[in-house]
Design a protein around this motif. Structure first.
Motif, short mmCIF file in Angstrom:
data_model
loop_
_atom_site.label_atom_id
_atom_site.label_comp_id
_atom_site.label_asym_id
_atom_site.label_seq_id
_atom_site.Cartn_x
_atom_site.Cartn_y
_atom_site.Cartn_z
N TYR A 143 0.84 -1.20 0.00
CA TYR A 143 0.00 0.00 0.00
C TYR A 143 0.88 1.25 0.00
N ASN A 144 0.36 2.31 -0.61
CA ASN A 144 1.09 3.56 -0.53
C ASN A 144 0.75 4.29 0.77
N ARG A 145 1.27 5.49 0.94
CA ARG A 145 1.11 6.20 2.21
C ARG A 145 -0.33 6.60 2.50
N TRP A 146 -1.18 6.60 1.47
CA TRP A 146 -2.59 6.94 1.66
C TRP A 146 -3.46 5.70 1.85
N GLY A 147 -2.83 4.55 1.94
CA GLY A 147 -3.57 3.31 2.16
C GLY A 147 -4.17 2.71 0.91
N VAL A 148 -3.72 3.17 -0.26
CA VAL A 148 -4.22 2.62 -1.52
C VAL A 148 -3.39 1.39 -1.89
N LEU A 149 -4.07 0.30 -2.18
CA LEU A 149 -3.39 -0.93 -2.59
C LEU A 149 -2.78 -0.72 -3.98
N VAL A 150 -1.46 -0.79 -4.07
CA VAL A 150 -0.80 -0.54 -5.35
C VAL A 150 -0.20 -1.81 -5.96
N TRP A 151 -0.10 -2.87 -5.15
CA TRP A 151 0.50 -4.12 -5.67
C TRP A 151 0.05 -5.28 -4.79
N GLU A 152 -0.28 -6.40 -5.42
CA GLU A 152 -0.65 -7.60 -4.67
C GLU A 152 -0.39 -8.83 -5.50
N THR A 153 -0.16 -9.93 -4.84
CA THR A 153 0.03 -11.19 -5.54
C THR A 153 -0.11 -12.34 -4.56
N VAL A 183 7.91 5.84 1.03
CA VAL A 183 7.64 4.78 2.00
C VAL A 183 6.34 4.08 1.65
N TYR A 184 6.35 2.75 1.69
CA TYR A 184 5.16 1.93 1.42
C TYR A 184 4.96 0.96 2.58
N ASN A 200 3.87 -7.59 8.87
CA ASN A 200 3.72 -6.33 8.16
C ASN A 200 4.81 -5.36 8.56
N GLY A 201 4.94 -4.31 7.79
CA GLY A 201 5.96 -3.32 8.07
C GLY A 201 6.07 -2.33 6.93
N TYR A 202 7.13 -1.55 6.95
CA TYR A 202 7.34 -0.53 5.93
C TYR A 202 8.53 -0.88 5.06
N LEU A 203 8.43 -0.55 3.78
CA LEU A 203 9.56 -0.70 2.87
C LEU A 203 9.82 0.64 2.20
N TYR A 204 11.02 0.81 1.73
CA TYR A 204 11.45 2.07 1.16
C TYR A 204 11.81 1.85 -0.31
N LEU A 205 11.12 2.54 -1.17
CA LEU A 205 11.35 2.45 -2.61
C LEU A 205 12.22 3.63 -3.03
#
Length: 207
Positions: A143-153, A183-184, A200-205
């Motif tokens: 998810y991006n910082r606004w809580g929008v799902l941007v990638w899933e699998t 940050v995602y 869960n946690g945060y990753l940095y792109l």
């Protein structure tokens, strides 16, 4: 002097010729005293039927499975190789056993070692989840910082099915669009021994 059979190059039938056993400082009369690296001839049927390390598997079984003929616990998880075969676990995988304990230098848990994704980088070009291959029944969501799902699998594998900084086309996000640096938030859902788990946690792109 040695008591070996002058008409048989491998008196004890362990697959190591007598002369090599002398060089290796092993006993050419003891079929269970040998060096694996020195096996150059076909071991005798009698030797194949023996269980030199007393782990419940005969030597032939060990040769076929790739387990250590001189170590009763090939993967070091404190469960004998033969017992693992009976339990339908892998005697070569320290994380696969019933009631065993993996060596301290081996981690069997799922974890994220580095929460950095830098597309194009040889080491960090995608989001790597350590030991994800042990949990093929998995689902990863980003998810991006606004809580929008941007990638899933599902079935994440760190290689052909892994997050590399491109979107999956959700709502306002265009498919395969390069996501901006930042940050995602990730969620990893998986099944361990029949129980639902999540990390869960945060990753940095980076770009």
């Amino acid at each position: 002097m040695l008591g070996t059979d002058p008409t048989n190059t491998d008196t004890d039938g362990d697959g190591v010729i007598d002369g090599m056993e002398v060089t290796d400082n092993t006993d050419p009369l003891d079929p269970c005293d040998f060096l694996l690296v020195s096996q150059t001839v076909e071991p005798s049927p009698e030797w194949k039927n023996q269980d030199c390390d007393m782990d419940g598997l005969n030597n032939e079984d060990e040769m076929e499975r790739g387990t250590n003929l001189t170590n009763p616990d090939s993967d070091g998880d404190m469960i004998l190789d033969g017992q693992e075969v009976n339990d339908y676990t892998d005697p070569l995988d320290a994380c696969s056993s019933k009631g065993g304990t993996a060596p301290s230098n081996i981690s069997c848990e799922l974890f994220v070692e580095l929460d950095l994704v830098k597309p194009g980088d040889i080491l960090n070009g995608s989001f790597r989840i350590i030991n994800i291959d042990r949990f093929p029944d998995n689902r990863v969501e980003i998810y991006n910082r606004w809580g929008v799902l941007v990638w899933e699998t599902t079935g994440y594998d760190n290689e052909n099915n892994a997050f590399d900084g491109k979107s999956m086309g959700r709502i306002t996000i265009i498919e395969n669009q390069k996501l901006p640096a930042g940050v995602y938030f990730y969620e990893i859902k998986y099944v361990h021994k029949g129980e639902d788990k999540m990390k869960n946690g945060y990753l940095y792109l980076m770009r």
